[in-house]
Design a protein around this motif. Structure first.
Motif, PDB file in Angstrom:
ATOM      1  N   GLY A 647       0.796  -1.230   0.000  1.00  0.00           N
ATOM      2  CA  GLY A 647       0.000   0.000   0.000  1.00  0.00           C
ATOM      3  C   GLY A 647       0.820   1.267   0.000  1.00  0.00           C
ATOM      4  N   LEU A 649       2.170   3.262  -2.107  1.00  0.00           N
ATOM      5  CA  LEU A 649       2.237   3.580  -3.536  1.00  0.00           C
ATOM      6  C   LEU A 649       3.123   4.789  -3.813  1.00  0.00           C
ATOM      7  N   GLU A 650       3.000   5.829  -3.005  1.00  0.00           N
ATOM      8  CA  GLU A 650       3.816   7.025  -3.218  1.00  0.00           C
ATOM      9  C   GLU A 650       5.293   6.723  -3.003  1.00  0.00           C
ATOM     10  N   HIS A 653       6.477   4.997  -6.033  1.00  0.00           N
ATOM     11  CA  HIS A 653       6.682   5.948  -7.132  1.00  0.00           C
ATOM     12  C   HIS A 653       7.973   6.739  -6.920  1.00  0.00           C
ATOM     13  N   CYS A 675      -1.307  -0.408  -8.144  1.00  0.00           N
ATOM     14  CA  CYS A 675      -2.442   0.525  -8.254  1.00  0.00           C
ATOM     15  C   CYS A 675      -3.745  -0.244  -8.487  1.00  0.00           C
ATOM     16  N   HIS A 678      -4.834  -1.646  -5.095  1.00  0.00           N
ATOM     17  CA  HIS A 678      -5.320  -0.621  -4.156  1.00  0.00           C
ATOM     18  C   HIS A 678      -6.214   0.419  -4.839  1.00  0.00           C
ATOM     19  N   ARG A 679      -6.548   0.198  -6.117  1.00  0.00           N
ATOM     20  CA  ARG A 679      -7.524   0.995  -6.862  1.00  0.00           C
ATOM     21  C   ARG A 679      -7.160   2.474  -6.888  1.00  0.00           C
ATOM     22  N   ASP A 680      -5.908   2.744  -7.251  1.00  0.00           N
ATOM     23  CA  ASP A 680      -5.432   4.123  -7.407  1.00  0.00           C
ATOM     24  C   ASP A 680      -5.379   4.436  -8.908  1.00  0.00           C
ATOM     25  N   LYS A 682      -5.341   7.392 -10.594  1.00  0.00           N
ATOM     26  CA  LYS A 682      -4.451   8.463 -11.050  1.00  0.00           C
ATOM     27  C   LYS A 682      -3.023   7.969 -11.254  1.00  0.00           C
ATOM     28  N   LEU A 683      -2.469   7.324 -10.242  1.00  0.00           N
ATOM     29  CA  LEU A 683      -1.099   6.822 -10.353  1.00  0.00           C
ATOM     30  C   LEU A 683      -1.034   5.647 -11.343  1.00  0.00           C
ATOM     31  N   CYS A 712     -12.727  -0.273 -10.526  1.00  0.00           N
ATOM     32  CA  CYS A 712     -13.206   1.060 -10.121  1.00  0.00           C
ATOM     33  C   CYS A 712     -14.478   1.451 -10.880  1.00  0.00           C
TER      34      CYS A 712
END
Length: 863
Positions: A647, A649-650, A653, A675, A678-680, A682-683, A712
């Motif tokens: 989790g 993610l940032e 990145h 992503c 964790h359903r991100d 944008k990233l 999503c």
């Protein structure tokens, strides 16, 4: 060719006879008289006169004309004359026949020689020594041992030359046993004693078999008949001993020679090299130079080959310098040997220098460079060299074509491969099995397996490599069922080698064919093939991929383990999400003083990632260089996956942005997968953008992006991505699952409607769906039609049919093991969990990403 003390006339050149070379008046008169004589004979025949009543002077005249034509090398006219003489029943002298037979031999005139033989046998009940020897020499030179043997039997008597010619003929064509039988028959029945020409042929035969016992027996004969001081015979003895592997005896013979020629030195030096004793051979070479014996081309090529075998680059350069100073650098064969020496020592730039300085290049020169480039993992240069060879108007042979095809297979260059295939057909090189085998390999690696099968089926005499290539090719193209069928067919006619068995084991591992893998394991134990090679690791991998970790662990503990063995076990536990076991196994590996490599750390990091062991994974990543392993892009992708699955993610990145190397699609793909989990969006979209800038052809990344949008509920975006896939010509493989029941593997496709038990399978599944509805679980949960369509494409649900088939055809309580080519969707995962709890069975599914072990409604992957 053997000969006797008599002049054998093997290389008689009638045109060198000067009296018959002059274009004089006498020459014209001879032709005129011959023509006039023939006209007289024909006129006599037309008048009904018998040839038998012709005068002896006419017979003598015709035979004289035949001698003259043979001496002048006029074979066609001589054949016409002898044919006319036969028709007119004019007898041909034996001397005239001998001259004509020798002319046929010198001209290599097979058809005319056979015709002369027929004429002679039509007029003679037996053959004299001189004519019989002439026919023997001719037929042996032509390689026609059948007629040679018949001539030998028709001879009224035989001399030593007769025996020598026939023994030498059989030996030259590789009929060594027959040659030895003839030699013994000559000794005990023929009533003749061997001479200086007999022993080299017989000793060459003993070396060719090789038969050291017979060779020693002939050595005794050499001493008994007093030829132990003949240099040609002693040289043949040295060659025989080295060919039979008895280098010590060869050296004793060599050391006892009162005088030696260059052939003696070459035989002993090359004998050392042939038997892997390169250092001793080089020492003898330097001793030869110390005695001021100058080497020849054969010596130098042998010495250069020894440097190649030793892999001693410094010595090779010294020999190269000697070649230049001694003037051998202008010889093409020496330059070819130097080129090969440098190439196989890894010094391909030095090889290029030697090659570029060659004044003239033959097919061996070009083939050496092409094969050498392929050996040095430079397939692009190999293809460039082929293009240059074509521009130099040198036609490739089967070795060159095979080497270029291998380069095409490495690069996936289908266009050049097809071009070479057409060339091979036109030049009739495709009949060579080495070319056909490389065509199979090339088409297989270029994903044209049907063309590879066409080539395979057209090979008249398939060898082990042919079968191995097609088995490995079918496995590479995910046609493992066929690969195993071909493997069983092969075993009916040929014994598989270690590489064949490895390819078959890889096919077993791919589809979970445990029983077939066990059969191969039994074959290995029974025959001992490959036990000291890479086959034990292939067996270990098969058991791991078939989910039999207990068997794999026992096999691991019973064999000598290298880093590959440890890596296979690490990967197996990593796929099962058992990170703590992976870490423990890694520590044991280090304690066992086995140095980890880059693959070890990939397995270690993946194990930590799937077990959410972020701290441990980062520690091991930071310690990689302590073990001499520099992180590459695959390791960076593992770290991104480690952080992303947890989790972070940032942080993942940021890690990509801090990487000391440019990230590849796999690194961004790891972030895209995180992503998705964790359903991100944008990233994830940023990751996808970076991926498609570098790679638009890998279907897996499109599937990841589709799954992200679907999770999503972005169905329009799902449709857009699928449209992109269609525009790029990308398709998803049909879902396929394999299950092994009673030792037989069964395959199920997503839309399989033709299986013999399909009605029973569907009935069983419907019953489970009904029970799931009763407890509030539907087979599609709350998914919409678009999501159902997505799962049908990217999952296919083929594992459900395979599980139902297993339930129908096995006894209650028996575990079910199956393999799938795609990843399980969430719906299938929930369905299999429910089935395992309902029927109280263990169900193991190895999909494209994970190993799922279902038991009592729970999965080992932790959902």
């Amino acid at each position: 060719m053997a000969s006797s003390s008599q002049t054998p006339h093997f290389h008689l050149n009638p045109e060198k006879s000067k009296p018959f070379q002059r274009k004089s008046r006498n020459h014209r008169n001879v032709n005129f008289q011959w023509n006039f004589g023939i006209r007289k004979l024909i006129l006599r025949k037309s008048q009904g006169l018998s040839v038998l009543s012709s005068s002896s002077s006419s017979t003598h005249f015709s035979n004289s004309q035949l001698h003259g034509l043979c001496a002048n090398g006029k074979l066609d006219e001589a054949i016409k004359l002898v044919t006319s003489m036969r028709e007119l029943r004019v007898s041909v002298d034996e001397d005239a026949f001998v001259a004509l037979v020798r002319l046929c031999e010198w001209k290599r005139a097979h058809e005319e020689g056979s015709k002369v033989y027929d004429i002679a046998m039509g007029s003679m009940s037996s053959l004299g020594v001189e004519l019989g020897n002439a026919f023997l020499a001719m037929f042996v030179r032509f390689g026609n041992l059948v007629d040679a043997w018949y001539v030998f039997g028709k001879m009224s008597e035989r001399d030593l030359f007769s025996w020598n010619v026939l023994v030498g003929g059989y030996a030259k064509q590789g009929y060594f046993d027959e040659a030895m039988c003839l030699y013994h028959r000559m000794l005990w029945v023929g009533g003749v004693k061997p001479d200086v020409y007999t022993f080299p042929c017989v000793l060459r035969t003993c070396g060719g078999i090789p038969d050291l016992a017979r060779g020693r027996e002939v050595h005794v004969h050499v001493v008994r008949f007093g030829y132990e001081l003949e240099i040609d015979v002693v040289n043949a003895l040295i060659t025989m001993y080295v060919k039979c592997g008895d280098v010590k005896s060869a050296r004793l013979v060599f050391d006892r020679m009162p005088r030696r020629d260059l052939i003696s030195w070459n035989a002993m030096i090359s004998g050392y090299f042939e038997n892997g004793m390169c250092c001793e051979g080089l020492e003898l070479f330097f001793a030869m130079r110390g005695l001021s014996v100058d080497p020849d081309l054969m010596t130098m090529t042998s010495i250069i080959s020894a440097c190649e075998l030793l892999g001693d680059g410094r010595l090779g350069r010294d020999i190269h310098a000697y070649v230049i100073t001694s003037g051998f650098a202008v010889d093409m064969s020496v330059c070819n040997s130097l080129t090969q020496m440098y190439l196989y020592a890894g010094s391909w730039r030095e090889a290029e220098k030697v090659f570029s300085r060659m004044g003239r290049k033959d097919i061996v020169s070009w083939t050496t460079m092409i094969s050498g480039y392929e050996f040095n993992f430079l397939p692009g240069k190999a293809i460039d060299a082929y293009r240059m060879m074509d521009q130099d108007c040198v036609k490739p042979d089967e070795i060159a074509v095979a080497a270029v095809l291998s380069a095409c297979a490495t690069l996936g260059d289908l266009d050049t491969g097809v071009e070479l295939h057409k060339l091979a057909i036109k030049a009739r090189l495709v009949s060579y099995v080495i070319v056909a085998n490389n065509l199979i390999n090339m088409y297989s690696k270029c994903k044209c397996i049907d063309k590879a099968l066409d080539v395979f089926h057209n090979i008249p005499r398939k060898n082990v490599i042919s079968w191995t290539s097609i088995i490995a090719g079918l496995r590479l193209n995910n046609r493992c069922f066929e690969a195993l069928i071909f493997f069983r067919q092969m075993k009916m006619t040929l014994q598989p080698n270690a590489i064949t068995l490895t390819a078959a084991l890889a096919a077993c591992a791919r589809i979970g064919a445990l029983m077939c893998g066990k059969e191969i394991h039994a074959h290995v134990l029974r025959t001992g093939v490959g036990l000291d090679d890479f086959l034990p690791n292939a067996l270990l991998d098969m058991y791991v991929r078939c989910g039999r970790m207990n068997i794999a662990w026992n096999l691991f503990n019973s064999q000598k383990n290298d880093v590959s063995s440890w890596n296979i076990l690490l990967t197996g536990y990593s796929e099962r999400g058992q990170g703590s076991v992976v870490v423990e196994l890694f520590d044991r590996m280090v304690m066992s003083r086995v140095r980890p490599d880059e693959i070890t750390f990939i397995s270690l990091l993946c194990g930590c990632s799937k077990s959410q062991m972020v701290k441990e994974g980062l520690i091991y990543f930071s310690r990689m260089e302590e073990y001499g392993v520099t992180p590459n892009l695959k390791h960076y992708a593992c770290v991104v996956d480690l952080l992303g699955r947890a989790g972070e993610l940032e942080e993942a990145h940021s890690f990509i942005q801090r990487m000391p190397v440019v990230p590849d699609p796999a690194v961004w793909g790891a972030l895209l997968n995180a992503c998705r989990i964790h359903r991100d969006i944008k990233l994830g979209e940023l990751s996808a953008k970076r991926i498609f800038e570098l790679d638009k052809e890998s279907v897996g990344y499109y599937i990841l992006l589709c799954n992200l949008y679907a999770d999503c509920n972005k169905w329009r975006d799902v449709a857009r991505v699928r449209r992109m896939m269609k525009e790029n010509g990308l398709t998803v493989d049909a879902g396929c699952s394999w299950v092994e029941v009673k030792g037989k593997v069964h395959a199920f496709l997503s839309d399989d409607k033709y299986h013999p038990q399909i009605k029973e399978i569907n009935t069983v599944l419907e019953r489970f769906y009904e029970k799931m509805s009763e407890v509030g679980i539907t087979k599609t949960s709350s998914m919409g039609e678009a999501e159902i369509s997505r799962d049908e494409i990217f999952c296919g649900h083929s594992e459900r049919k395979a599980i139902a088939f297993g339930l129908i055809n096995t006894v209650p309580g028996m575990p079910i093991w199956l393999t799938k080519n795609l990843s399980m969707c969430e719906s299938c995962h929930d369905t299999v969990k429910f089935i395992s709890k309902t029927v109280r069975r263990e169900i193991s599914v190895r999909d494209a990403e994970h190993f799922h072990h279902f038991r009592d409604g729970e999965c080992s992957c932790g959902d």
